[in-house]
Structures are given as C-alpha cells and as structure tokens.
Design a protein around this motif. Structure first.
Motif, PDB file in Angstrom:
ATOM      1  N   ILE A  54      13.013  -0.013   0.616  1.00 50.80           N
ATOM      2  CA  ILE A  54      11.970   0.676  -0.146  1.00 50.80           C
ATOM      3  C   ILE A  54      11.385  -0.248  -1.205  1.00 50.80           C
ATOM      4  O   ILE A  54      10.165  -0.328  -1.359  1.00 50.80           O
ATOM      5  N   VAL A  55      12.253  -0.982  -1.894  1.00 53.34           N
ATOM      6  CA  VAL A  55      11.781  -1.850  -2.978  1.00 53.34           C
ATOM      7  C   VAL A  55      11.129  -3.117  -2.440  1.00 53.34           C
ATOM      8  O   VAL A  55      10.000  -3.452  -2.817  1.00 53.34           O
ATOM      9  N   VAL A  56      11.815  -3.835  -1.572  1.00 51.81           N
ATOM     10  CA  VAL A  56      11.349  -5.160  -1.144  1.00 51.81           C
ATOM     11  C   VAL A  56      10.299  -5.109  -0.036  1.00 51.81           C
ATOM     12  O   VAL A  56       9.346  -5.876  -0.050  1.00 51.81           O
ATOM     13  N   ARG A  57      10.476  -4.194   0.908  1.00 51.53           N
ATOM     14  CA  ARG A  57       9.549  -4.157   2.036  1.00 51.53           C
ATOM     15  C   ARG A  57       8.379  -3.218   1.811  1.00 51.53           C
ATOM     16  O   ARG A  57       7.384  -3.294   2.520  1.00 51.53           O
ATOM     17  N   ALA A  58       8.477  -2.312   0.860  1.00 52.70           N
ATOM     18  CA  ALA A  58       7.396  -1.353   0.658  1.00 52.70           C
ATOM     19  C   ALA A  58       6.723  -1.527  -0.704  1.00 52.70           C
ATOM     20  O   ALA A  58       5.563  -1.947  -0.773  1.00 52.70           O
ATOM     21  N   VAL A  59       7.427  -1.253  -1.766  1.00 51.12           N
ATOM     22  CA  VAL A  59       6.820  -1.300  -3.102  1.00 51.12           C
ATOM     23  C   VAL A  59       6.306  -2.699  -3.419  1.00 51.12           C
ATOM     24  O   VAL A  59       5.167  -2.861  -3.865  1.00 51.12           O
ATOM     25  N   ALA A  60       7.119  -3.721  -3.167  1.00 52.19           N
ATOM     26  CA  ALA A  60       6.709  -5.091  -3.485  1.00 52.19           C
ATOM     27  C   ALA A  60       5.504  -5.545  -2.661  1.00 52.19           C
ATOM     28  O   ALA A  60       4.763  -6.426  -3.084  1.00 52.19           O
ATOM     29  N   GLU A  61       5.307  -4.928  -1.501  1.00 55.47           N
ATOM     30  CA  GLU A  61       4.162  -5.272  -0.662  1.00 55.47           C
ATOM     31  C   GLU A  61       2.960  -4.358  -0.900  1.00 55.47           C
ATOM     32  O   GLU A  61       1.957  -4.438  -0.197  1.00 55.47           O
ATOM     33  N   GLY A  62       3.081  -3.468  -1.890  1.00 60.26           N
ATOM     34  CA  GLY A  62       1.949  -2.630  -2.264  1.00 60.26           C
ATOM     35  C   GLY A  62       1.797  -1.344  -1.471  1.00 60.26           C
ATOM     36  O   GLY A  62       0.766  -0.682  -1.568  1.00 60.26           O
ATOM     37  N   LEU A  63       2.807  -0.958  -0.686  1.00 58.15           N
ATOM     38  CA  LEU A  63       2.716   0.308   0.036  1.00 58.15           C
ATOM     39  C   LEU A  63       2.949   1.461  -0.943  1.00 58.15           C
ATOM     40  O   LEU A  63       3.753   1.356  -1.860  1.00 58.15           O
ATOM     41  N   ASP A  64       2.242   2.544  -0.729  1.00 59.44           N
ATOM     42  CA  ASP A  64       2.365   3.713  -1.597  1.00 59.44           C
ATOM     43  C   ASP A  64       3.574   4.545  -1.167  1.00 59.44           C
ATOM     44  O   ASP A  64       3.583   5.090  -0.055  1.00 59.44           O
ATOM     45  N   PRO A  65       4.601   4.663  -2.013  1.00 59.55           N
ATOM     46  CA  PRO A  65       5.802   5.424  -1.640  1.00 59.55           C
ATOM     47  C   PRO A  65       5.540   6.909  -1.399  1.00 59.55           C
ATOM     48  O   PRO A  65       6.300   7.565  -0.709  1.00 59.55           O
ATOM     49  N   GLU A  66       4.455   7.422  -1.973  1.00 66.19           N
ATOM     50  CA  GLU A  66       4.128   8.843  -1.788  1.00 66.19           C
ATOM     51  C   GLU A  66       3.527   9.130  -0.418  1.00 66.19           C
ATOM     52  O   GLU A  66       3.704  10.217   0.122  1.00 66.19           O
TER      53      GLU A  66
END
Length: 137
Positions: A54-66
């Motif tokens: 979630i942190v490295v592959r999504a948030v850090a790459e700018g994906l919206d967690p919502e």
C-alpha cells in the motif's frame, strides 16, 4: 510429520478484490496484521496485499487509496501451500520466494495463513532461525 494445517492460523479475513486500499489499510489496523489475502467474489484467492504494498507500490506512486481497488496490487499468481503439505514444503517456499506469509489452500479455497510467527511458535529455534535468515537476505 507436522502438516501445514497443524500450525496455520485458520479462517483468515480477506479484503475484497474490489475494496479500496484505504479499506484494506483500515482492516489491517483493526486486525493488527501486516498482510491480507485478496479474495474475489467467487471466494477464491486472488493475491496477497501487504502494508508495504500500500505504501510503496500505491501511495508512493501517486495512486489514490480511496479509489484504487485491492486487485490493482494483486500481481501474478500468489504463492500458496496446501493444508496437507508437510511443514518442510512451507519452509522451502518461504525461503525460495523470500516471503513471510503463505496462504493455505484446501479444495481450491483459502482456509488459513501460515506466517513466520506460526513457524517460530511450532518449530525448533534453529529451524526458525535458518528460515528467517533465508527470507531476510
């Protein structure tokens, strides 16, 4: 012979493949776990999701967690073990793939998770130490 089912954590909670990453993070926090299986509407395993994903592959790459669904991070076929496998199969897969948790399958359905902590509680310290060392390389 110690079988996987003897030391696994049974009946794991899943995150739905269409649930958002923010829902997954909330569930991880609630359960105090660092990983969740991703399950499809057919109740079959689609992948594994870790807090690190979630942190490295999504948030850090700018994906919206919502709005990003868990399935977006379910890449490739998950490494699994069968509930009837000897524990040595588990140890070898953990070492080979350098992973700390394995989904446990029986009759093509998810029935448990076996983690490094489960191994540590059930096996000799020397065996656990060798496995941890191999995973952490």
């Amino acid at each position: 012979m110690t079988m996987t089912r003897d030391i696994m954590t049974p009946a794991p909670r899943c995150i739905g493949e269409n649930d958002s990453l923010s829902i997954a993070a909330s569930l991880m926090s609630e359960l105090d776990v660092g990983a969740l299986p991703i399950c499809g509407e057919d109740r079959k395993l689609k992948g594994m999701l870790t807090d690190r994903d979630i942190v490295v592959r999504a948030v850090a790459e700018g994906l919206d967690p919502e709005s990003t669904p868990a399935r977006a991070l379910a890449l490739g076929k998950p490494v699994t073990v069968d509930a009837a496998d000897d524990i040595h199969v588990v140890l070898e897969k953990m070492r080979e793939h350098q992973i700390r948790r394995l989904p446990v399958i029986e009759d093509r359905l998810l029935v448990g998770i076996i983690s490094q902590a489960d191994v540590a509680r059930a096996l000799a310290p020397e065996t656990t130490g060798k496995t941890v060392e191999s995973i952490s390389r």
